[in-house]
Design a protein around this motif. Structure first.
Motif, PDB file in Angstrom:
ATOM      1  N   LYS A  10       2.863  14.398 -12.035  1.00 28.23           N
ATOM      2  CA  LYS A  10       4.322  14.320 -11.883  1.00 28.23           C
ATOM      3  C   LYS A  10       4.902  13.116 -12.628  1.00 28.23           C
ATOM      4  O   LYS A  10       5.658  12.317 -12.069  1.00 28.23           O
ATOM      5  CB  LYS A  10       4.712  14.268 -10.396  1.00 28.23           C
ATOM      6  CG  LYS A  10       4.326  15.519  -9.617  1.00 28.23           C
ATOM      7  CD  LYS A  10       4.720  15.417  -8.157  1.00 28.23           C
ATOM      8  CE  LYS A  10       4.332  16.685  -7.410  1.00 28.23           C
ATOM      9  NZ  LYS A  10       4.686  16.615  -5.967  1.00 28.23           N
ATOM     10  N   LYS A  15       9.948   0.842 -11.181  1.00 26.24           N
ATOM     11  CA  LYS A  15       9.025   0.591 -10.076  1.00 26.24           C
ATOM     12  C   LYS A  15       7.931   1.644  -9.954  1.00 26.24           C
ATOM     13  O   LYS A  15       6.764   1.319  -9.719  1.00 26.24           O
ATOM     14  CB  LYS A  15       9.804   0.486  -8.763  1.00 26.24           C
ATOM     15  CG  LYS A  15      10.644  -0.785  -8.654  1.00 26.24           C
ATOM     16  CD  LYS A  15       9.764  -2.019  -8.731  1.00 26.24           C
ATOM     17  CE  LYS A  15      10.575  -3.305  -8.667  1.00 26.24           C
ATOM     18  NZ  LYS A  15       9.716  -4.497  -8.838  1.00 26.24           N
ATOM     19  N   LYS A  16       8.278   2.906 -10.097  1.00 23.50           N
ATOM     20  CA  LYS A  16       7.275   3.966  -9.974  1.00 23.50           C
ATOM     21  C   LYS A  16       6.163   3.780 -11.002  1.00 23.50           C
ATOM     22  O   LYS A  16       4.975   3.898 -10.686  1.00 23.50           O
ATOM     23  CB  LYS A  16       7.945   5.328 -10.146  1.00 23.50           C
ATOM     24  CG  LYS A  16       6.975   6.504 -10.092  1.00 23.50           C
ATOM     25  CD  LYS A  16       7.680   7.816 -10.428  1.00 23.50           C
ATOM     26  CE  LYS A  16       6.686   8.961 -10.528  1.00 23.50           C
ATOM     27  NZ  LYS A  16       7.334  10.230 -10.951  1.00 23.50           N
ATOM     28  N   TRP A  37       0.820  -1.215   0.000  1.00 23.46           N
ATOM     29  CA  TRP A  37       0.000   0.000   0.000  1.00 23.46           C
ATOM     30  C   TRP A  37       0.853   1.264   0.000  1.00 23.46           C
ATOM     31  O   TRP A  37       0.503   2.272  -0.618  1.00 23.46           O
ATOM     32  CB  TRP A  37      -0.943   0.005   1.193  1.00 23.46           C
ATOM     33  CG  TRP A  37      -1.633   1.319   1.399  1.00 23.46           C
ATOM     34  CD1 TRP A  37      -1.478   2.194   2.431  1.00 23.46           C
ATOM     35  CD2 TRP A  37      -2.594   1.933   0.525  1.00 23.46           C
ATOM     36  NE1 TRP A  37      -2.267   3.301   2.257  1.00 23.46           N
ATOM     37  CE2 TRP A  37      -2.965   3.164   1.095  1.00 23.46           C
ATOM     38  CE3 TRP A  37      -3.170   1.548  -0.698  1.00 23.46           C
ATOM     39  CZ2 TRP A  37      -3.888   4.027   0.494  1.00 23.46           C
ATOM     40  CZ3 TRP A  37      -4.088   2.411  -1.299  1.00 23.46           C
ATOM     41  CH2 TRP A  37      -4.435   3.620  -0.709  1.00 23.46           C
ATOM     42  N   ASN A  38       1.983   1.234   0.684  1.00 24.82           N
ATOM     43  CA  ASN A  38       2.857   2.413   0.721  1.00 24.82           C
ATOM     44  C   ASN A  38       3.354   2.778  -0.675  1.00 24.82           C
ATOM     45  O   ASN A  38       3.516   3.965  -1.000  1.00 24.82           O
ATOM     46  CB  ASN A  38       4.050   2.169   1.648  1.00 24.82           C
ATOM     47  CG  ASN A  38       3.640   2.115   3.104  1.00 24.82           C
ATOM     48  OD1 ASN A  38       2.725   2.833   3.524  1.00 24.82           O
ATOM     49  ND2 ASN A  38       4.292   1.267   3.887  1.00 24.82           N
ATOM     50  N   ASN A  39       3.602   1.763  -1.501  1.00 23.13           N
ATOM     51  CA  ASN A  39       4.022   2.035  -2.874  1.00 23.13           C
ATOM     52  C   ASN A  39       2.885   2.655  -3.685  1.00 23.13           C
ATOM     53  O   ASN A  39       3.100   3.576  -4.473  1.00 23.13           O
ATOM     54  CB  ASN A  39       4.487   0.743  -3.551  1.00 23.13           C
ATOM     55  CG  ASN A  39       5.760   0.183  -2.931  1.00 23.13           C
ATOM     56  OD1 ASN A  39       6.559   0.926  -2.368  1.00 23.13           O
ATOM     57  ND2 ASN A  39       5.946  -1.125  -3.022  1.00 23.13           N
ATOM     58  N   LYS A  92       0.377   4.350  -2.440  1.00 24.36           N
ATOM     59  CA  LYS A  92       0.062   5.665  -1.876  1.00 24.36           C
ATOM     60  C   LYS A  92       0.921   6.766  -2.494  1.00 24.36           C
ATOM     61  O   LYS A  92       0.480   7.905  -2.652  1.00 24.36           O
ATOM     62  CB  LYS A  92       0.252   5.617  -0.357  1.00 24.36           C
ATOM     63  CG  LYS A  92      -0.288   6.815   0.387  1.00 24.36           C
ATOM     64  CD  LYS A  92      -0.404   6.529   1.875  1.00 24.36           C
ATOM     65  CE  LYS A  92       0.940   6.143   2.473  1.00 24.36           C
ATOM     66  NZ  LYS A  92       0.863   5.982   3.953  1.00 24.36           N
ATOM     67  N   GLN A  93       2.155   6.422  -2.854  1.00 17.67           N
ATOM     68  CA  GLN A  93       3.051   7.403  -3.477  1.00 17.67           C
ATOM     69  C   GLN A  93       2.538   7.856  -4.841  1.00 17.67           C
ATOM     70  O   GLN A  93       2.843   8.953  -5.302  1.00 17.67           O
ATOM     71  CB  GLN A  93       4.451   6.803  -3.622  1.00 17.67           C
ATOM     72  CG  GLN A  93       5.136   6.484  -2.303  1.00 17.67           C
ATOM     73  CD  GLN A  93       6.437   5.712  -2.517  1.00 17.67           C
ATOM     74  OE1 GLN A  93       6.923   5.570  -3.638  1.00 17.67           O
ATOM     75  NE2 GLN A  93       7.000   5.197  -1.422  1.00 17.67           N
ATOM     76  N   GLN A  94       1.755   6.985  -5.491  1.00 16.48           N
ATOM     77  CA  GLN A  94       1.242   7.297  -6.833  1.00 16.48           C
ATOM     78  C   GLN A  94      -0.280   7.439  -6.830  1.00 16.48           C
ATOM     79  O   GLN A  94      -0.942   7.175  -7.835  1.00 16.48           O
ATOM     80  CB  GLN A  94       1.651   6.182  -7.811  1.00 16.48           C
ATOM     81  CG  GLN A  94       3.130   5.882  -7.860  1.00 16.48           C
ATOM     82  CD  GLN A  94       3.943   7.099  -8.236  1.00 16.48           C
ATOM     83  OE1 GLN A  94       3.554   7.883  -9.098  1.00 16.48           O
ATOM     84  NE2 GLN A  94       5.076   7.288  -7.574  1.00 16.48           N
ATOM     85  N   TYR A 150       4.023   0.654 -10.130  1.00 15.59           N
ATOM     86  CA  TYR A 150       3.057   0.901  -9.064  1.00 15.59           C
ATOM     87  C   TYR A 150       1.834   1.628  -9.606  1.00 15.59           C
ATOM     88  O   TYR A 150       0.690   1.334  -9.211  1.00 15.59           O
ATOM     89  CB  TYR A 150       3.688   1.741  -7.953  1.00 15.59           C
ATOM     90  CG  TYR A 150       4.893   1.109  -7.285  1.00 15.59           C
ATOM     91  CD1 TYR A 150       5.023  -0.275  -7.205  1.00 15.59           C
ATOM     92  CD2 TYR A 150       5.912   1.895  -6.750  1.00 15.59           C
ATOM     93  CE1 TYR A 150       6.138  -0.850  -6.603  1.00 15.59           C
ATOM     94  CE2 TYR A 150       7.019   1.328  -6.135  1.00 15.59           C
ATOM     95  CZ  TYR A 150       7.128  -0.045  -6.075  1.00 15.59           C
ATOM     96  OH  TYR A 150       8.234  -0.612  -5.479  1.00 15.59           O
ATOM     97  N   THR A 151       2.059   2.581 -10.515  1.00 17.86           N
ATOM     98  CA  THR A 151       0.943   3.347 -11.072  1.00 17.86           C
ATOM     99  C   THR A 151       0.007   2.453 -11.880  1.00 17.86           C
ATOM    100  O   THR A 151      -1.218   2.472 -11.691  1.00 17.86           O
ATOM    101  CB  THR A 151       1.470   4.484 -11.975  1.00 17.86           C
ATOM    102  OG1 THR A 151       2.311   5.346 -11.206  1.00 17.86           O
ATOM    103  CG2 THR A 151       0.320   5.298 -12.540  1.00 17.86           C
ATOM    104  N   ARG A 210      -2.305   9.946  -6.879  1.00 15.45           N
ATOM    105  CA  ARG A 210      -2.928  10.908  -7.796  1.00 15.45           C
ATOM    106  C   ARG A 210      -3.097  10.344  -9.201  1.00 15.45           C
ATOM    107  O   ARG A 210      -4.211  10.383  -9.741  1.00 15.45           O
ATOM    108  CB  ARG A 210      -2.111  12.202  -7.829  1.00 15.45           C
ATOM    109  CG  ARG A 210      -2.210  13.022  -6.543  1.00 15.45           C
ATOM    110  CD  ARG A 210      -1.392  14.298  -6.639  1.00 15.45           C
ATOM    111  NE  ARG A 210      -1.478  15.091  -5.417  1.00 15.45           N
ATOM    112  CZ  ARG A 210      -0.852  16.240  -5.236  1.00 15.45           C
ATOM    113  NH1 ARG A 210      -0.082  16.737  -6.204  1.00 15.45           N
ATOM    114  NH2 ARG A 210      -0.982  16.907  -4.106  1.00 15.45           N
TER     115      ARG A 210
END
Length: 407
Positions: A346, A160-161, A89-91, A93-95, A164-165, A97
């Motif tokens: 972003k 990874k970013k 979930w933390n991953n 949560k970073q994305q 996650y999205t 938006r």
């Protein structure tokens, strides 16, 4: 054909295709199984031209199997829970938006874009089709399939970013897509469209599903925390998925969203308190293994859909052009907010490109189109959906890693 025999055939095919893929093709697991199953389906279809086999009986068995009900009423709940359970979930949560933007606004906008373009396409081919069916096609093909994404994208070495999205989007937008599909299908059945009725049904399904997922997830957390016996705790997760998904569908709220929320809670909410290290290991391994088995069955089932399709040359052309319509809508819903609100999402241009191409379609879209009432329009939409899914899984699935490696 009884259930045990059908399951035996599916498991044997899954095992055989998995072996051939790992031994010779070495494709990503779900792509390899889907590719080999598609080859088998095309072989069965072609045999009526040069070999005397009972293809009509095979087609009848597949139609009687009700693949749409197997996917929507059985496989989907298990696979969504398993996918969410293994997601950090933390991953996400970073994305949050871009995930929220693509999962909600993206699905709604994509549905409208695809419907308008598909309606224009049918007019070019002089096909009479109600615009509501075009909206339904937009709703069922717009969501990126969580099963295809989780089975392919996580193995493709995507940054990874970006991973996650796309994974986060796929976990939630299928629920939104199903809700929109149900609302539009209800409109088709009633014969009139009402924004208020559509809005209320959307809120009931989506918000109700999320709230039910939170309630069931917390109740399951309390039960897991009260015992320390991994066999019992695995059975509890299994029972909550089966009973919870069935109950949600019975009271007409989104079982898909409920399973995603419940899976995220079990896998992230005070997991160390709820489960011992041994229990965590067994629970995750059990659901990982179940996920692999059910994925194998799913991708063989959706490839078998080709056998029941009544192919027509004009419909095939419409389906092929639909692939480009779906790709265009994906590009629009990703790049429109990316260019209009760069500080909101972003995303870099490379990330936007990968997200656009990584919007894979799969078994959910086929299950939804199969659930439509029988008609000539259904056959058209089935061909268009099948071709979009074939292109998505095989072409996009095989090239996403190469795209990610480009500078």
């Amino acid at each position: 054909m009884n259930i045990y025999l059908a399951l035996t055939i599916l498991i044997c095919l899954s095992a055989g295709f998995a072996y051939l893929n790992q031994r010779f093709l070495k494709l990503p697991f779900v792509i390899g199984l889907f590719f080999l199953s598609t080859i088998l389906s095309l072989f069965v279809i072609s045999t009526k031209l040069w070999l005397n086999i009972p293809i009509d009986e095979i087609k009848a068995y597949i139609e009687l199997a009700n693949i749409d009900k197997i996917v929507l009423n059985f496989l989907l709940g298990f696979l969504l829970f398993a996918g969410a359970l293994h997601t950090n979930w933390n991953n996400l949560k970073q994305q949050i938006r871009p995930i929220a933007t693509f999962a909600l606004g993206g699905v709604l906008l994509s549905t409208i874009i695809i419907a308008a373009l598909f309606y224009g396409l049918t007019k070019i081919f002089n096909l009479e089709i109600d615009f509501t069916y075009c909206l339904i096609f937009g709703a069922l093909i717009s969501p990126t399939d969580p099963i295809a994404v989780l089975g392919i994208l996580t193995k493709a070495n995507v940054p990874k970013k970006t991973e996650y999205t796309i994974v986060g989007e796929s976990l939630f937008n299928d629920g939104v897509g199903v809700v929109v599909f149900i609302a539009l299908l209800d409109t088709l059945n009633t014969g009139s469209f009402s924004f208020s009725h559509f809005g209320l049904l959307f809120l009931q399904e989506a918000v109700g599903g999320i709230l039910m997922g939170l309630v069931m997830g917390y109740c399951l957390h309390l039960l897991l925390k009260s015992v320390d016996h991994y066999e019992t705790e695995i059975l509890l997760t299994l029972a909550f998925v089966m009973a919870g998904y069935t109950f949600c569908n019975f009271i007409h709220i989104s079982g898909a969203l409920s399973m995603v929320v419940m899976g995220l809670m079990v896998g992230n909410f005070r997991q160390d308190i709820a489960m011992s290290d041994i229990t965590q290991e067994y629970v995750h391994k059990f659901w990982e293994l179940l996920d692999v088995i059910l994925n194998a069955i799913l991708f063989i089932l959706i490839a078998f859909v080709l056998i029941v399709i009544d192919f027509k040359a004009m419909y095939i052309w419409v389906g092929l052009i639909s692939i480009f319509i779906v790709l265009l809508s994906r590009i629009i819903i990703v790049y429109l907010p990316h260019l209009a609100f760069p500080k909101l999402l972003k995303l870099t241009n490379k990330e936007a490109k990968i997200i656009s191409w990584g919007g894979l379609r799969g078994g959910l879209s086929l299950a939804l189109v199969l659930s439509l009432p029988d008609s000539e329009t259904k056959n058209l939409l089935l061909i268009a959906t099948s071709l979009c899914v074939l292109f998505s899984i095989i072409i996009q699935g095989l090239t996403i890693e190469r795209l990610a490696k480009r500078p």
